[in-house]
Design an enzyme around this catalytic site. Structure first.
Site, short mmCIF file in Angstrom:
data_model
loop_
_atom_site.label_atom_id
_atom_site.label_comp_id
_atom_site.label_asym_id
_atom_site.label_seq_id
_atom_site.Cartn_x
_atom_site.Cartn_y
_atom_site.Cartn_z
N MET A 102 0.84 -1.20 0.00
CA MET A 102 0.00 0.00 0.00
C MET A 102 0.87 1.24 0.00
SD MET A 102 -2.81 -1.42 2.65
CE MET A 102 -1.82 -1.32 4.11
N ASP A 103 1.36 1.62 -1.18
CA ASP A 103 2.33 2.69 -1.30
C ASP A 103 1.68 3.96 -1.84
OD1 ASP A 103 5.50 2.94 -3.08
OD2 ASP A 103 4.81 3.80 -1.21
N GLY A 104 2.06 5.11 -1.31
CA GLY A 104 1.60 6.37 -1.91
C GLY A 104 0.70 7.22 -1.03
N SER A 148 0.91 -0.26 -5.50
CA SER A 148 0.35 0.97 -6.05
C SER A 148 1.44 2.02 -6.20
CB SER A 148 -0.74 1.48 -5.11
OG SER A 148 -0.20 1.66 -3.83
#
Lengths: 294, 301
Positions: A47-49, A239
């Site tokens: 779960m990046d960003g 992501s």
């Protein structure tokens, strides 16, 4: 005038509800169509960003992670509706402890709040019968988070429909090292236990068996891995467009499909999930053939 | 009447229902004056940022880019068979073209300043391929080791072969040992060729070594840490065991059991071109892409 405003609000609410019902119905139809092909058994998310999203929308620092949490709940709902049995998420890495202390504290508080909310009756856990595992070096977390996590694991131990694995204070290299250490300790204990009684007939076969038992096999390491409760992931979605594993499930993703949609995690939606699954279905038949050959 | 109704309904479904599924409802911001003003401010600041980027400190950016060449590039050479099929040639021709391309690309790579190049030549799973293909590949390895030896010695490239050596033929094994011996003293450029290699096998053999050391009392269980692991993995022969950039050609987005431990923080690049078509231009594209990456290793920059 106030009456009119009240009426318009109620109509708005009614229309919203109607639209939601229609979209929900079309979504379930879409899922039925996709299920005609092979569906992955295990999906993993990085779960990046969140921070970039908060900066982009001009929000304050912690709210990117909150928006990320609602995106996560939505994705979990879609996955379980589609019939995917195992979902793994990369919540917090051991490397993330090196961030600014305020951010780490904010993340820990958010996680404590959300972990506690999983125990409530209306939560997604009870709705879908989810069994929750917390994977990682839990000793590195503070006491409150660790206790809450253990409570959730105990409370959901009886559920068996679908499984959610939350990787918290996790590093793939750390997981492998822990597995190696455990295997070493187990083998040493075995050797000590078997050395305590003598072998009467010392023929070569018995010696060979003994030697085999002393060596570490692949199964020993795999058994002692924390992620052994789930099969290897079929798809790994990261992501925000970065294409790296960042020390996540290195051992398990040797043959997984890697997807990196450019959307930031709070912006991720149904179309990214559908696209990832369609890509998986494209290469699935070839991979099954290879697996059969092995 | 009925046909009109069905046409209208089809249009509605196509243009309303299906797109409606994908519109994210979470992002709807309530319609108020505050939010309109905030929207204008954000758009204005984005425009300013873009203008500053164009003029801004270009010199600094260029300097940063120069320092960010990958020290270790790993390549999964995928697509030889598909390349041959496209041209109506046999599989062995595809592998031959791939091998030629390999030597050219290696030369370019070293010329651009990379220190170590790793190639996934033959995986443990590849033994399952048809027997003639496996024989052809092994023969190709032998041929190229023999023919390229003078080039390796001239350009002072150190060759290391990693993998499980128990299934390789005697003649190839002899050649490998000869090449490694002849080039072992070179520094600065290294070519690692993975033959009969599997990432899991690598980690497993490192664990076995560590376990033997613990059993013999050379180290304690508590001393087993990441450094100890890295010193037992097969990539210990290199100064830079962890690749900075991993390129897998032919568009497949998998690591297929190549470097697992070592690629914890590696940037993964998946171009659509098949390996025999991957030339200098494609490699430059990969490098440019790499230099634009923001590598944070979990921390905030």
């Amino acid at each position: 005038m106030a009456e009119l405003a009240g009426q318009i609000k109620r109509m708005n609410g009614g229309i919203n509800q109607l639209l939601e019902q229609i979209f929900g119905f079309s979504r379930r139809c879409l899922f039925r169509v996709i299920s005609m092909g092979p569906i992955p058994n295990h999906l993993a998310f990085i779960m990046d960003g969140n921070r970039r999203y908060a900066k982009k929308c001009g929000l304050e620092e912690g709210s990117g992670h909150k928006a990320g949490f609602s995106a996560l709940m939505l994705m979990l709902q879609y996955c379980y509706e589609l019939g995917i049995k195992y979902v793994t998420i990369y919540a917090f890495s051991i490397d993330n402890f090196r961030r600014q202390p305020e951010e780490v504290q904010c993340l820990m508080d958010l996680m404590l709040e959300k972990i506690k909310s999983l125990l409530e009756k209306e939560s997604i856990v009870h709705q879908y019968g989810i069994r929750v595992y917390f994977i990682g070096n839990l000793a590195l977390l503070n006491d409150q988070v660790r206790d809450a996590a253990e409570e959730v694991m105990k409370a959901t131990a009886k559920n068996s429909r679908v499984v959610l694995l939350i990787c918290i204070a996790y590093n793939s290299t750390d997981e492998i090292l822990q597995a190696v250490k455990k295997s070493c300790i187990n083998k040493l204990d075995n050797i000590e236990a078997s050395g305590s009684y003598k072998h009467e007939d010392s023929d070569i076969e018995a010696k060979d068996m003994e030697n085999q038992e002393k060596k570490i096999q692949l199964v020993d390491i795999e058994e002692n891995m924390q992620m052994s409760v789930a099969p290897n992931p079929d798809i790994l979605i990261r992501s925000s467009g970065e294409t790296r594993l960042s020390n996540f499930l290195l051992w398990q993703t040797g043959n997984s499909q890697l997807c990196s949609p450019a959307a930031l995690w709070p912006e991720i939606g149904l179309r990214h999930l559908v696209w990832a699954i369609l890509n998986f279905q494209r290469s699935h038949s070839y991979l099954e053939k290879r697996k059969k050959q092995l | 009447m009925l046909s009109l109704f069905s046409v209208v309904f089809t249009f509605l479904a196509l243009f309303l229902l299906i797109p409606g599924l994908f519109i994210s409802r979470r992002l709807r911001v309530p319609f108020s004056l505050e939010n309109i003003i905030r929207f204008f401010k954000i758009t204005a600041s984005k425009y300013d940022d873009e203008r500053n980027d164009e003029r801004g400190p270009m010199g600094e950016k260029k300097k940063r880019a120069k320092n960010r060449m990958p020290k270790h590039v790993a390549v999964i050479l995928d697509g030889n068979r598909r390349w041959a099929e496209k041209r109506g040639l046999g599989t062995s021709d595809g592998h031959e073209a791939g091998a030629k391309r390999l030597m050219e690309n290696a030369k370019d790579c070293f010329a651009m300043g990379t220190n170590t190049i790793s190639l996934f030549a033959f995986s443990t799973e590849n033994w399952e391929r048809p027997e003639d293909e496996v024989k052809c590949l092994m023969a190709l390895f032998e041929k190229h080791f023999k023919s390229e030896m003078p080039y390796f010695q001239r350009d002072k490239i150190r060759i290391s072969v990693i993998g499980n050596r128990s299934k390789i033929s005697r003649s190839l094994l002899g050649l490998i040992e000869e090449v490694e011996e002849a080039t072992k003293s070179y520094e600065g450029k290294q070519l690692i060729i993975a033959i009969d290699y599997s990432g899991r096998f690598d980690i497993l053999q490192a664990c076995k070594n560590l376990a033997m050391k613990v059993k013999d009392g050379l180290i304690q269980v508590e001393d087993i840490d990441e450094k100890a692991m890295e010193n037992e993995l097969m990539t210990k022969c290199s100064e830079f065991p962890n690749p900075d950039l991993l390129i897998r050609t032919s568009g497949e987005q998998r690591i297929s059991n190549f470097f697992l431990w070592q690629s914890a923080y590696t940037e993964l690049y998946f171009p659509n071109v098949l390996w025999p078509d991957f030339g200098e231009a494609e490699y430059l594209e990969a490098l440019t892409w790499y230099q634009q990456r923001q590598r944070r290793f979990g921390k905030r920059v």
